[in-house]
Design an enzyme around this catalytic site. Structure first.
Site, PDB file in Angstrom:
ATOM      1  N   GLU A  17      45.253  48.694  33.697  1.00  5.99           N
ATOM      2  CA  GLU A  17      43.949  48.118  33.341  1.00  5.99           C
ATOM      3  C   GLU A  17      43.294  47.352  34.473  1.00  5.99           C
ATOM      4  O   GLU A  17      42.083  47.162  34.460  1.00  5.99           O
ATOM      5  CB  GLU A  17      44.102  47.201  32.120  1.00  5.99           C
ATOM      6  CG  GLU A  17      44.328  47.989  30.837  1.00  5.99           C
ATOM      7  CD  GLU A  17      44.367  47.114  29.610  1.00  5.99           C
ATOM      8  OE1 GLU A  17      44.535  45.889  29.755  1.00  5.99           O
ATOM      9  OE2 GLU A  17      44.246  47.670  28.515  1.00  5.99           O
ATOM     10  N   VAL A  18      44.097  46.846  35.395  1.00  2.00           N
ATOM     11  CA  VAL A  18      43.535  46.056  36.496  1.00  2.00           C
ATOM     12  C   VAL A  18      43.756  46.829  37.791  1.00  2.00           C
ATOM     13  O   VAL A  18      44.887  47.221  38.111  1.00  2.00           O
ATOM     14  CB  VAL A  18      44.180  44.658  36.576  1.00  2.00           C
ATOM     15  CG1 VAL A  18      43.564  43.864  37.722  1.00  2.00           C
ATOM     16  CG2 VAL A  18      44.018  43.910  35.258  1.00  2.00           C
TER      17      VAL A  18
ATOM     18  N   ILE B  43      48.771  36.527  31.161  1.00  2.85           N
ATOM     19  CA  ILE B  43      47.988  35.769  30.184  1.00  2.85           C
ATOM     20  C   ILE B  43      48.310  36.201  28.744  1.00  2.85           C
ATOM     21  O   ILE B  43      48.141  35.415  27.809  1.00  2.85           O
ATOM     22  CB  ILE B  43      46.479  35.914  30.511  1.00  2.85           C
ATOM     23  CG1 ILE B  43      45.698  34.745  29.960  1.00  2.85           C
ATOM     24  CG2 ILE B  43      45.912  37.240  30.069  1.00  2.85           C
ATOM     25  CD1 ILE B  43      44.290  34.624  30.543  1.00  2.85           C
TER      26      ILE B  43
ATOM     27  N   HIS C 185      49.880  45.535  40.714  1.00  7.82           N
ATOM     28  CA  HIS C 185      50.668  44.428  40.155  1.00  7.82           C
ATOM     29  C   HIS C 185      51.965  44.986  39.621  1.00  7.82           C
ATOM     30  O   HIS C 185      51.989  46.053  39.000  1.00  7.82           O
ATOM     31  CB  HIS C 185      49.908  43.667  39.070  1.00  7.82           C
ATOM     32  CG  HIS C 185      49.242  44.538  38.050  1.00  7.82           C
ATOM     33  ND1 HIS C 185      48.109  45.277  38.326  1.00  7.82           N
ATOM     34  CD2 HIS C 185      49.547  44.797  36.763  1.00  7.82           C
ATOM     35  CE1 HIS C 185      47.745  45.943  37.246  1.00  7.82           C
ATOM     36  NE2 HIS C 185      48.612  45.682  36.282  1.00  7.82           N
TER      37      HIS C 185
END
Ligand code: AMP
Length: 125
Positions: A105-106, A40, A110
């Protein structure tokens, strides 16, 4: 705020919500093991995230707990996304942040795929 990758998997993380279809994403690829979508906030002309479908916090968690089939499927999916987007000839970079010093951060594994032009030094210090 970086996550603590030693904590158990948290089903409220944003990528879990994307996997459940509760949040939209700009999908690039999907198969039984992986989902790929555009970041994003892209940090390169091409910036795709590839996530496993299973509940894994980080590369560390995934490598320890995932089955051989899940690991093979995920690794092949990352490479397939890059290949299908025509990135192999000019090259690309993979990055997986794990924990605090990396800035993860997530809290769902990923792998970032960066491409689309010269990517500069590996780390800026
Ligand atoms: P990391 O710092 O390695 O945990 O990277 C997290 C990445 O997820 C960042 O590059 C964010 O821009 C990206 N991101 C966060 N929320 C979303 C979202 N809803 N859709 C796509 N990318 C996202």
């Amino acid at each position: 705020m970086p996550i603590d990758p030693t904590l158990p998997y948290d089903d409220t993380n944003i990528f879990a919500r994307i996997l459940r279809g509760e949040m939209p994403c700009s999908k690039v690829y999907e198969d039984e093991h992986a989902l790929a979508f555009n970041d994003i906030f892209p940090q390169a002309p091409t910036h795709v995230l590839v996530i496993p479908k299973g509940r894994y916090v980080s590369w560390d968690d995934f490598s320890e707990r995932a089955s051989a089939e899940e690991i093979a499927g995920f690794v092949r999916a990352v490479a397939k996304v890059a290949r299908d987007k025509g990135l192999v000839a000019d090259g690309y970079r993979l990055l997986a942040n794990v924990g605090q010093h990396s800035g993860q951060e997530v809290a769902h594994l990923h792998v970032h795929i960066f491409a689309g032009g010269p990517l500069g030094p590996m780390l800026s210090r």
